[in-house]
Design an enzyme around this catalytic site. Structure first.
Site, PDB file in Angstrom:
ATOM      1  N   GLU A  67      32.745   1.922  34.055  1.00 31.13           N
ATOM      2  CA  GLU A  67      32.952   3.096  33.190  1.00 31.13           C
ATOM      3  C   GLU A  67      34.119   3.905  33.748  1.00 31.13           C
ATOM      4  OE1 GLU A  67      31.824   4.327  30.160  1.00 31.13           O
ATOM      5  OE2 GLU A  67      33.364   5.799  30.692  1.00 31.13           O
ATOM      6  N   ASP A 117      35.255   2.408  22.175  1.00 34.65           N
ATOM      7  CA  ASP A 117      36.019   3.405  21.413  1.00 34.65           C
ATOM      8  C   ASP A 117      36.931   2.679  20.419  1.00 34.65           C
ATOM      9  OD1 ASP A 117      35.117   5.697  23.006  1.00 34.65           O
ATOM     10  OD2 ASP A 117      36.232   4.721  24.604  1.00 34.65           O
TER      11      ASP A 117
HETATM   12  C1  LIG Z   1      31.706   5.090  22.642  1.00 39.63           C
HETATM   13  S1  LIG Z   1      31.266   4.988  24.315  1.00 39.63           S
HETATM   14  C2  LIG Z   1      29.887   3.844  24.307  1.00 39.63           C
HETATM   15  C3  LIG Z   1      29.074   3.932  25.576  1.00 39.63           C
HETATM   16  C4  LIG Z   1      27.954   2.876  25.699  1.00 39.63           C
HETATM   17  N1  LIG Z   1      28.507   1.545  25.800  1.00 39.63           N
HETATM   18  C5  LIG Z   1      26.993   2.945  24.546  1.00 39.63           C
HETATM   19  O1  LIG Z   1      27.025   2.052  23.688  1.00 39.63           O
HETATM   20  O2  LIG Z   1      26.203   3.898  24.490  1.00 39.63           O
HETATM   21  C6  LIG Z   1      32.573   3.955  24.975  1.00 39.63           C
HETATM   22  C7  LIG Z   1      32.675   4.067  26.477  1.00 39.63           C
HETATM   23  O3  LIG Z   1      33.630   3.116  26.944  1.00 39.63           O
HETATM   24  C8  LIG Z   1      34.374   3.705  27.986  1.00 39.63           C
HETATM   25  N2  LIG Z   1      35.658   2.973  28.094  1.00 39.63           N
HETATM   26  C9  LIG Z   1      36.595   2.834  27.120  1.00 39.63           C
HETATM   27  N3  LIG Z   1      37.645   2.127  27.566  1.00 39.63           N
HETATM   28  C10 LIG Z   1      37.365   1.790  28.859  1.00 39.63           C
HETATM   29  C11 LIG Z   1      38.063   1.072  29.861  1.00 39.63           C
HETATM   30  N4  LIG Z   1      39.300   0.590  29.636  1.00 39.63           N
HETATM   31  N5  LIG Z   1      37.488   0.907  31.072  1.00 39.63           N
HETATM   32  C12 LIG Z   1      36.254   1.427  31.315  1.00 39.63           C
HETATM   33  N6  LIG Z   1      35.540   2.140  30.415  1.00 39.63           N
HETATM   34  C13 LIG Z   1      36.083   2.312  29.197  1.00 39.63           C
HETATM   35  C14 LIG Z   1      34.538   5.155  27.544  1.00 39.63           C
HETATM   36  O4  LIG Z   1      34.848   6.016  28.614  1.00 39.63           O
HETATM   37  C15 LIG Z   1      33.160   5.435  26.939  1.00 39.63           C
HETATM   38  O5  LIG Z   1      32.255   5.934  27.898  1.00 39.63           O
END
Ligand SMILES: C[S@@+](CC[C@H](N)C(=O)[O-])C[C@H]1O[C@@H](n2cnc3c(N)ncnc32)[C@H](O)[C@@H]1O
Length: 210
Positions: A67, A117
């Protein structure tokens, strides 16, 4: 999608026991470190429920949750440190753009992408976790018979991902456009998934093989 800063979580993250601070040191040794023959990596674990739940369902398998947001990673870390029933589980606070500096060639058996995202603006498309840039990295670190499992509520991101995966040479293994009607009995709901399911929104899921 910006997350509100959670000061206690950011502070907690610094001293979290489950956190791997120098993941590059474990390259090629994750299975040995987690004492497992099967390695799962969840990218963008948010507040961590999915990998935590999966590590309980599959106690012999190893899970690395990644994360990049400090607040979300801190919340996940607190759960992982305090849950006495967790399985073989650890956390990397970092951006998965450098995934192949942390994992060796063909080291990962399953990559999980949950509710990534969508980055709707075209100029940010390269940040999507199913963008070609990421897919080329996954190809390097994924085992020969490895899988990528993806769930999302976002139809546009799903369509985009189907094309990107296909163009990158992955083979589609499973696809479901209303996954919660027939979920796998041994799967875990993520935090986002729980909210979307409560609103009655469909969940799209696909599984790809190299
Ligand atoms: C919309 S949230 C979904 C969180 C979780 N997977 C859920 O389904 O409840 C997307 C998460 O992916 C993380 N994220 C996006 N791109 C990332 C990257 N390149 N490396 C690590 N984390 C990432 C964001 O910080 C965010 O916490």
């Amino acid at each position: 999608m910006r997350m509100r800063k959670i000061p206690w979580a950011v502070e907690y993250l610094e001293q979290a026991k489950c956190r791997i601070k120098e993941p590059e040191q474990y390259m090629g040794k994750w299975k040995q470190f987690l004492d497992t023959e099967v390695l799962h990596v969840e990218i963008g674990c948010g507040k961590g429920n999915y990998s935590l739940g999966m590590s309980k369902l599959y106690p012999r398998e190893g899970f690395v949750a990644i994360e990049k947001n400090d607040s979300a990673a801190g919340v996940a870390a607190k759960k992982y440190d305090t849950d006495t029933e967790k399985g073989k589980l650890c956390l990397i606070r970092g951006d998965a753009q450098t995934l192949n500096e942390w994992f060796g060639k063909q080291e990962i058996d399953v990559i999980h992408l949950n509710f990534s995202d969508p980055w709707p603006k075209k100029r940010y498309a390269k940040r999507r976790l199913s963008n070609t840039r990421f897919l080329e990295q996954y190809k390097e670190v994924l085992a020969k018979d490895g899988q990528i499992q993806m769930k999302t509520d976002n139809a546009k991101l799903f369509e985009y991902s189907l094309i990107e995966f296909q163009n990158a040479g992955f083979q589609m293994f499973e696809v479901n456009v209303d996954y919660r009607k027939e979920p796998h009995p041994e799967d875990v709901e993520t935090e986002y998934e729980e909210k979307f399911v409560a609103k009655g929104q469909p969940i799209y899921r696909c599984v790809w093989k190299r």
